[in-house]
Design a protein around this motif. Structure first.
Motif, PDB file in Angstrom:
ATOM      1  N   GLN A 808      35.315   7.560  22.388  1.00  0.00           N
ATOM      2  CA  GLN A 808      36.625   6.855  21.529  1.00  0.00           C
ATOM      3  C   GLN A 808      37.751   6.188  22.457  1.00  0.00           C
ATOM      4  O   GLN A 808      38.107   5.112  22.043  1.00  0.00           O
ATOM      5  N   ARG A 809      37.628   6.489  23.820  1.00  0.00           N
ATOM      6  CA  ARG A 809      38.276   5.827  24.724  1.00  0.00           C
ATOM      7  C   ARG A 809      37.882   4.322  25.074  1.00  0.00           C
ATOM      8  O   ARG A 809      38.475   3.578  25.236  1.00  0.00           O
ATOM      9  N   MET A 810      36.416   4.433  25.177  1.00  0.00           N
ATOM     10  CA  MET A 810      35.688   3.321  25.324  1.00  0.00           C
ATOM     11  C   MET A 810      36.029   2.168  24.249  1.00  0.00           C
ATOM     12  O   MET A 810      36.140   0.929  24.415  1.00  0.00           O
ATOM     13  N   TYR A 811      36.297   2.883  23.060  1.00  0.00           N
ATOM     14  CA  TYR A 811      36.242   1.936  21.894  1.00  0.00           C
ATOM     15  C   TYR A 811      37.719   1.339  21.866  1.00  0.00           C
ATOM     16  O   TYR A 811      37.960   0.251  21.552  1.00  0.00           O
ATOM     17  N   GLN A 812      38.811   2.214  22.224  1.00  0.00           N
ATOM     18  CA  GLN A 812      40.064   1.593  22.450  1.00  0.00           C
ATOM     19  C   GLN A 812      40.207   0.897  23.702  1.00  0.00           C
ATOM     20  O   GLN A 812      41.217  -0.203  23.447  1.00  0.00           O
ATOM     21  N   GLU A 813      39.842   1.003  24.577  1.00  0.00           N
ATOM     22  CA  GLU A 813      40.123   0.512  25.847  1.00  0.00           C
ATOM     23  C   GLU A 813      39.137  -0.660  26.274  1.00  0.00           C
ATOM     24  O   GLU A 813      39.470  -1.486  27.132  1.00  0.00           O
ATOM     25  N   TRP A 814      37.890  -0.834  25.956  1.00  0.00           N
ATOM     26  CA  TRP A 814      36.865  -1.607  26.457  1.00  0.00           C
ATOM     27  C   TRP A 814      36.471  -2.744  25.094  1.00  0.00           C
ATOM     28  O   TRP A 814      35.813  -2.406  24.307  1.00  0.00           O
ATOM     29  N   PRO A 815      36.755  -3.830  25.526  1.00  0.00           N
ATOM     30  CA  PRO A 815      36.524  -4.913  24.237  1.00  0.00           C
ATOM     31  C   PRO A 815      35.264  -5.094  24.153  1.00  0.00           C
ATOM     32  O   PRO A 815      34.786  -5.195  22.804  1.00  0.00           O
ATOM     33  N   PHE A 816      34.353  -5.008  25.175  1.00  0.00           N
ATOM     34  CA  PHE A 816      32.841  -5.141  24.843  1.00  0.00           C
ATOM     35  C   PHE A 816      32.263  -4.167  23.969  1.00  0.00           C
ATOM     36  O   PHE A 816      31.630  -4.314  22.815  1.00  0.00           O
ATOM     37  N   PHE A 817      32.685  -2.918  24.247  1.00  0.00           N
ATOM     38  CA  PHE A 817      31.890  -1.684  23.472  1.00  0.00           C
ATOM     39  C   PHE A 817      32.749  -1.994  21.998  1.00  0.00           C
ATOM     40  O   PHE A 817      32.203  -1.615  20.819  1.00  0.00           O
ATOM     41  N   ARG A 818      34.083  -2.192  21.942  1.00  0.00           N
ATOM     42  CA  ARG A 818      34.603  -2.285  20.566  1.00  0.00           C
ATOM     43  C   ARG A 818      34.033  -3.468  19.733  1.00  0.00           C
ATOM     44  O   ARG A 818      33.884  -3.272  18.615  1.00  0.00           O
ATOM     45  N   ALA A 819      33.668  -4.531  20.509  1.00  0.00           N
ATOM     46  CA  ALA A 819      33.151  -5.606  19.704  1.00  0.00           C
ATOM     47  C   ALA A 819      31.894  -4.985  19.002  1.00  0.00           C
ATOM     48  O   ALA A 819      31.627  -5.572  17.974  1.00  0.00           O
ATOM     49  N   ILE A 820      30.941  -4.529  19.787  1.00  0.00           N
ATOM     50  CA  ILE A 820      29.761  -3.883  19.245  1.00  0.00           C
ATOM     51  C   ILE A 820      29.912  -3.030  18.029  1.00  0.00           C
ATOM     52  O   ILE A 820      29.343  -3.526  17.118  1.00  0.00           O
ATOM     53  N   LEU A 821      30.885  -1.919  18.255  1.00  0.00           N
ATOM     54  CA  LEU A 821      30.943  -1.398  17.032  1.00  0.00           C
ATOM     55  C   LEU A 821      31.637  -1.822  15.691  1.00  0.00           C
ATOM     56  O   LEU A 821      31.449  -1.580  14.524  1.00  0.00           O
ATOM     57  N   SER A 822      32.741  -2.752  16.032  1.00  0.00           N
ATOM     58  CA  SER A 822      33.122  -3.490  15.076  1.00  0.00           C
ATOM     59  C   SER A 822      32.498  -4.387  14.091  1.00  0.00           C
ATOM     60  O   SER A 822      32.269  -4.178  12.924  1.00  0.00           O
ATOM     61  N   ASN A 823      31.469  -5.193  14.850  1.00  0.00           N
ATOM     62  CA  ASN A 823      30.664  -6.006  14.198  1.00  0.00           C
ATOM     63  C   ASN A 823      29.462  -5.374  13.510  1.00  0.00           C
ATOM     64  O   ASN A 823      29.021  -5.497  12.319  1.00  0.00           O
ATOM     65  N   SER A 824      29.003  -4.090  13.960  1.00  0.00           N
ATOM     66  CA  SER A 824      28.123  -3.092  13.500  1.00  0.00           C
ATOM     67  C   SER A 824      28.835  -2.693  11.956  1.00  0.00           C
ATOM     68  O   SER A 824      27.868  -2.583  11.220  1.00  0.00           O
ATOM     69  N   GLN A 825      30.190  -2.261  12.103  1.00  0.00           N
ATOM     70  CA  GLN A 825      30.803  -1.945  10.931  1.00  0.00           C
ATOM     71  C   GLN A 825      30.612  -3.035   9.704  1.00  0.00           C
ATOM     72  O   GLN A 825      30.293  -2.583   8.519  1.00  0.00           O
ATOM     73  N   MET A 826      30.587  -4.166  10.087  1.00  0.00           N
ATOM     74  CA  MET A 826      30.674  -5.277   9.027  1.00  0.00           C
ATOM     75  C   MET A 826      29.163  -5.343   8.502  1.00  0.00           C
ATOM     76  O   MET A 826      28.799  -5.343   7.487  1.00  0.00           O
ATOM     77  N   ALA A 827      28.342  -5.066   9.486  1.00  0.00           N
ATOM     78  CA  ALA A 827      26.784  -5.209   9.074  1.00  0.00           C
ATOM     79  C   ALA A 827      26.524  -4.074   8.269  1.00  0.00           C
ATOM     80  O   ALA A 827      25.716  -3.957   7.264  1.00  0.00           O
ATOM     81  N   LEU A 828      26.925  -2.908   8.531  1.00  0.00           N
ATOM     82  CA  LEU A 828      26.615  -1.472   8.094  1.00  0.00           C
ATOM     83  C   LEU A 828      27.192  -1.550   6.296  1.00  0.00           C
ATOM     84  O   LEU A 828      26.765  -1.216   5.431  1.00  0.00           O
ATOM     85  N   TYR A 829      28.516  -2.408   6.276  1.00  0.00           N
ATOM     86  CA  TYR A 829      29.175  -2.309   4.978  1.00  0.00           C
ATOM     87  C   TYR A 829      28.337  -3.413   4.188  1.00  0.00           C
ATOM     88  O   TYR A 829      28.299  -3.281   3.083  1.00  0.00           O
ATOM     89  N   LYS A 830      27.749  -4.314   4.727  1.00  0.00           N
ATOM     90  CA  LYS A 830      27.042  -5.458   3.935  1.00  0.00           C
ATOM     91  C   LYS A 830      25.590  -4.702   3.500  1.00  0.00           C
ATOM     92  O   LYS A 830      25.157  -5.116   2.561  1.00  0.00           O
ATOM     93  N   ALA A 831      25.024  -3.599   4.238  1.00  0.00           N
ATOM     94  CA  ALA A 831      23.721  -3.005   4.000  1.00  0.00           C
ATOM     95  C   ALA A 831      24.302  -2.336   2.647  1.00  0.00           C
ATOM     96  O   ALA A 831      25.327  -1.645   2.510  1.00  0.00           O
TER      97      ALA A 831
END
Length: 939
Positions: A808-831
């Motif tokens: 959770q800290r990685m998600y909040q503090e590291w733009p790289f990790f946040r981008a992966i999970l944010s983009n995956s949310q969009m793909a999961l939502y479209k699925a």
């Protein structure tokens, strides 16, 4: 519409009202201009599948499928077209709303949105970035979007033009206080345009030629970018003045440039010939010269200063005297017009020379001899700029800086950015084609050893020696194979076009599937044979190099050995000398698509991250500047996602003021078709570049080694899960070909490039990443964008609460990790796994398909759970509610479309007479277009 129908003004509060209005108008068109049952079918399917989404009912589903099965091909085609147009209208309404929201924010005079120049420069000023440091950063900037033509963009240029008119009419409803009659007029015009959309076939009758794709790319310049680019610079200059003041003297250089692959990318595209590349760069030149000529004509009407009322600078007056010699010499006449209007007099000759340059390039396009008068044009863009600078400086000298700061400055910005080349055309070819040519060339030399039997080290030595040799090969083209002859001709075209149009006409020569340093040296030798590189003056005065070679690392394996390949290159004395001669800038391209297809989204992202760090560190050790070229696609599975966040997610100390990335497929029309949106998208990307480039002026923060270690382990686990499915599960490729419409995608007339590297080869290695992603998206799996993330997180964290907190800290503090999970949310939502399950009706072995589906569905649910836990959210995309609502809105129409597509695939694939099957092909292809439009993703 009827005369007594009330016309209610549309409020700018949200897009819903506009969408409802457009849907009503579309209904009117369908009622009057479609087959009798179409509107009824459209509405009943929509309502029925909306009910199914709320609570599943097998009886209702069967009833709806029976209705679909009872429709004839023409009715089905019209139903699908209705949904397609609805998606287009919804996109327009959302784009209008986004623009109005931004205008309202600007008008309020407060702080602007994150990613605006206002927000970015305010942050810099508040954090103590000095004016001198900011100028240093600006001087290093290079923002380089590269337009590519991939078999994903379904919109025709005609359709884009109609949609643009609807956009402007909708904007008019909001921006002006209209009386009831005026509102009626606007609504009537929108109705008329929707009717035109309905009567225009959005599916191309014929597969586009490469020249059609070139024209499609040029559309965005003529309709949008020529207008937008100067405004981007003006907005940035305003933000600089707002936070640093006039007295700081900060200058914003022209750092935006565009590239293209359209007409230059020949990897796997047999239709891109040397003459295609030649035509493409001439078409670029023609368009930009025509734009300059139009703007000079406007300037001539504006700069009417009289010499009796102002005194131009001495340098400017000297240039007018030189112009007299030009009129009397080559033209054999005197200039009688504008005798007392010096700027109009100057612009008259500028206009004449541009017309001559334009006539020259048009003659070459048409293949006719150009007249002697055509030689009177400009030889390069710098000559044009010198004339414009003279006018600007002279105006400033007699107190008319405000006149210089208007359309003249905009024209200067365009010429500085576009030159005579408009876009820098990248050329791309697969490494094997070069090796094939080099093997043949060596074999044709008497007594030469067999190059193909050399070790890698021997190849590098032989290639370096040949590059340095004054006459490396005796070549009789007539004896060469057609493939090798064509390979050589590509380099000859590059040399000829550089001399004819501009030294800037080409960007990089991209080598796909680069596996070794010799692959780069092979291209350098081929360039040497065309006179693009070598020794000057017979080898006595050093080296010259007029080609930039960009190796493309695109598989997981290639990304892993990027440092070994580039080290061998940088340590090669011949290559090092040529690199130095070309400006000491090495471009390296990173492939997002094939690496994701190869190892899954987590492994791809992490290997790309590590590859960037490796190559940048290596370049620093060798004293070489390095520009990374990101081969991003439109979808998450191909590196897609918001540009601003993507740039900020790059590793620290790798974006040194420069970013180059591909803009592919549907991304072009979404980002650049409307100037209002293009301005926003360019601003967001550039502000991301500025923020990510602070490492140019201050040391970056130290890397979080704990984050890096966790990410490496997650990538390993994610790759294991992905490969277990794709490579280790029997029947997966059969599942893919059976439960997605990938076979029909290859027949869709939306791109000139084949969908497979090898015909009839259905392996993972043969299918291109674009149809791989496209197929999974159509059947609502969206698998490449998320598969393996859930397993990786679950296996790493287990039931350890501290490990979850760490993620959770990685998600909040590291733009790289946040981008992966944010983009995956969009793909999961479209699925939509319940929709994906319906495609199992197409499987030849239903039992085996069910097992595979369950594996995918379990990973889907696992990934949703783990991503939400790490992000601390209750639902997917809760952090981006506007986008969430937008995608949810589309599901109302996507659900019936998917079921229609399933029925069409069943009919098209059934055994029987060819005529019987072919009647279902048209609606099937339209269903692919429609679903792509609805998901706003193709490849």
């Amino acid at each position: 519409m009827t005369e007594n129908q009330p016309a209610e003004p549309v409020t700018p509060a949200g897009p819903e009202r506009d969408i409802a209005l457009f849907a009503t108008l579309l209904g009117e068109v369908l009622r009057e201009h479609s087959r009798k049952r179409v509107l009824v079918v459209v509405e009943r399917l929509r309502d029925g599948f909306l009910t199914l989404r709320e609570h599943d009912d097998e009886a209702l589903r069967g009833k709806l499928m029976k209705r679909i099965d009872g429709l004839d091909p023409q009715t089905l085609s019209e139903v699908i077209r209705a949904y397609t147009i609805y998606f287009s209208l919804a996109n327009i309404a959302e784009e209008v709303h986004g623009f109005l929201q931004r205008r309202t924010t600007v008008s309020a005079g407060g702080r602007l949105w994150r990613g605006s120049f206002d927000h970015t420069l305010r942050q810099f000023a508040e954090e103590g970035v000095a004016a001198e440091a900011l100028q240093t950063l600006f001087d290093r900037l290079a923002y380089l979007p590269v337009f590519t033509a991939h078999p994903t963009e379904a919109k025709r240029r005609t359709t884009l033009e109609t949609q643009r008119r609807i956009f402007l009419l909708a904007l008019d409803l909001h921006r002006h206080k209209l009386n009831q009659e005026e509102q009626q007029d606007r609504l009537g015009e929108i109705l008329s345009e929707i009717q035109i959309l309905w009567k225009t076939d959005e599916v191309r009758v014929h597969k586009p030629q490469v020249t059609d794709e070139v024209r499609q790319g040029l559309y965005f310049f003529h309709e949008s970018l020529f207008h937008v680019l100067p405004q981007v610079y003006r907005n940035l200059e305003r933000a600089v003045r707002r936070f640093y003041g006039h007295e700081a003297g900060i200058q914003v250089p022209s750092f935006i440039a565009f590239g293209s692959w359209i007409g230059g990318d020949r990897d796997g595209n047999p239709f891109v010939k040397p003459e295609t590349t030649e035509l493409a760069v001439r078409m670029h030149c023609e368009l930009v010269l025509d734009e300059y000529l139009t703007r000079v004509g406007r300037l001539t009407r504006v700069l009417s200063h009289s010499s009796a009322l102002c005194e131009p600078s001495p340098e400017f007056l000297d240039s007018l005297d030189a112009d007299e010699d030009y009129w009397l010499g080559p033209m054999g006449q005197t200039q009688r017009r504008y005798f007392h209007e010096p700027y109009r007099r100057k612009l008259a000759i500028v206009s004449h020379r541009l017309r001559a340059s334009l006539a020259r390039v048009r003659a070459r396009i048409d293949g006719v001899e150009h007249s002697a008068q055509m030689a009177e044009g400009y030889t390069d863009a710098q000559q044009l700029l010198d004339d414009l600078y003279l006018i600007r400086d002279s105006l400033i000298s007699h107190g008319d800086a405000n006149a210089a700061d208007g359309p003249l400055k905009d024209l200067i910005r365009l010429v500085e950015s576009f030159g005579f080349h408009l876009m820098r055309l990248d050329v791309r070819q697969e490494s094997g084609r070069h090796t094939q040519a080099i093997v043949e060339l060596f074999a044709r030399q008497p007594g030469a050893p067999f190059y193909g039997a050399f070790s890698e080290e021997q190849k590098r030595l032989a290639l370096a020696e040949a590059i340095a040799h004054p006459h490396p090969f005796h070549i009789d083209k007539a004896t060469l194979t057609p493939e090798t002859r064509e390979t050589l001709e590509v380099f000859e075209v590059m040399a000829r076009m550089r001399a004819e149009i501009s030294e800037d006409v080409f960007g990089a020569y991209v080598i796909s599937m680069t596996h070794s340093a010799s692959h780069v040296l092979e291209v350098m030798l081929l360039a040497r044979l065309a006179g693009l590189a070598g020794r000057t003056n017979g080898g006595t005065a050093g080296w010259f190099c007029n080609i930039r070679i960009a190796p493309l690392f695109e598989t997981i394996e290639d990304l892993g050995q990027i440092d070994a390949v580039m080290s061998a290159l940088f340590d090669n004395p011949t290559y090092a000398a040529l690199l130095q001669a070309s400006g000491n800038l090495q471009e390296v391209m990173l492939g997002y698509s094939d690496s994701c297809k190869d190892g899954g989204i987590l492994s791809s992202a992490w290997n790309l991250y590590e590859a960037q760090e490796k190559i940048m560190a290596l370049a620093r050790r060798h004293g070489i500047d390095c520009r990374l070229f990101h081969g991003r696609g439109g979808t998450v599975g191909r590196g897609g996602g918001p540009t601003h966040e993507a740039i900020l997610a790059q590793p620290d100390d790798t974006v040194h003021g420069q970013i180059k990335f591909t803009e592919q497929g549907e991304v072009l029309s979404y980002r650049y078709a409307n100037p209002e949106t293009a301005l926003y998208e360019l601003t967001m990307g550039i502000s991301g570049l500025i923020k990510a480039s602070r490492c140019v002026i201050e040391p970056p923060p130290p890397p979080r080694k704990d984050f890096l270690g966790i990410m490496a382990e997650l990538a390993r686990l994610g790759e294991e899960a992905y490969r277990e499915l794709v490579c280790g599960t029997e029947g997966l490729m059969d599942y893919f070909y059976e439960v997605t419409p990938v076979d029909a995608i290859a027949l869709l007339n939306i791109g000139s490039r084949p969908s497979h590297r090898k015909k009839r080869d259905r392996s993972l290695g043969s299918i291109r990443a674009i149809p791989w992603v496209f197929g999974w998206a159509q059947s609502r799996h969206t698998l490449p964008a998320w598969y393996g993330i859930g397993s990786a997180i679950e296996r790493w964290r287990g039931s350890d609460v501290e490990r979850l907190a760490k993620l959770q800290r990685m998600y909040q503090e590291w733009p790289f990790f946040r981008a992966i999970l944010s983009n995956s949310q969009m793909a999961l939502y479209k699925a939509e796994m319940h929709i994906a399950h319906e495609y199992l009706r197409l499987a030849r072995d239903p039992a085996r398909a069910e097992v595979l589906y369950n594996t995918i569905a379990e990973e889907y649910q696992r990934t949703v759970t783990q991503v939400l836990n790490v992000a601390g959210l209750l639902g997917l995309m809760a952090e981006t509610p506007d986008l969430q609502v937008s995608l949810a809105r589309r599901n109302t129409y996507l659900d019936p479309l998917n079921h229609v597509q399933i029925a069409l695939l069943e009919r098209y694939r059934q055994e029987g007479a060819a005529e019987e099957r072919e009647q279902w092909l048209d609606p099937l292809l339209r269903s692919i277009n429609a679903i792509a439009a609805g998901m706003r993703n193709t490849g």
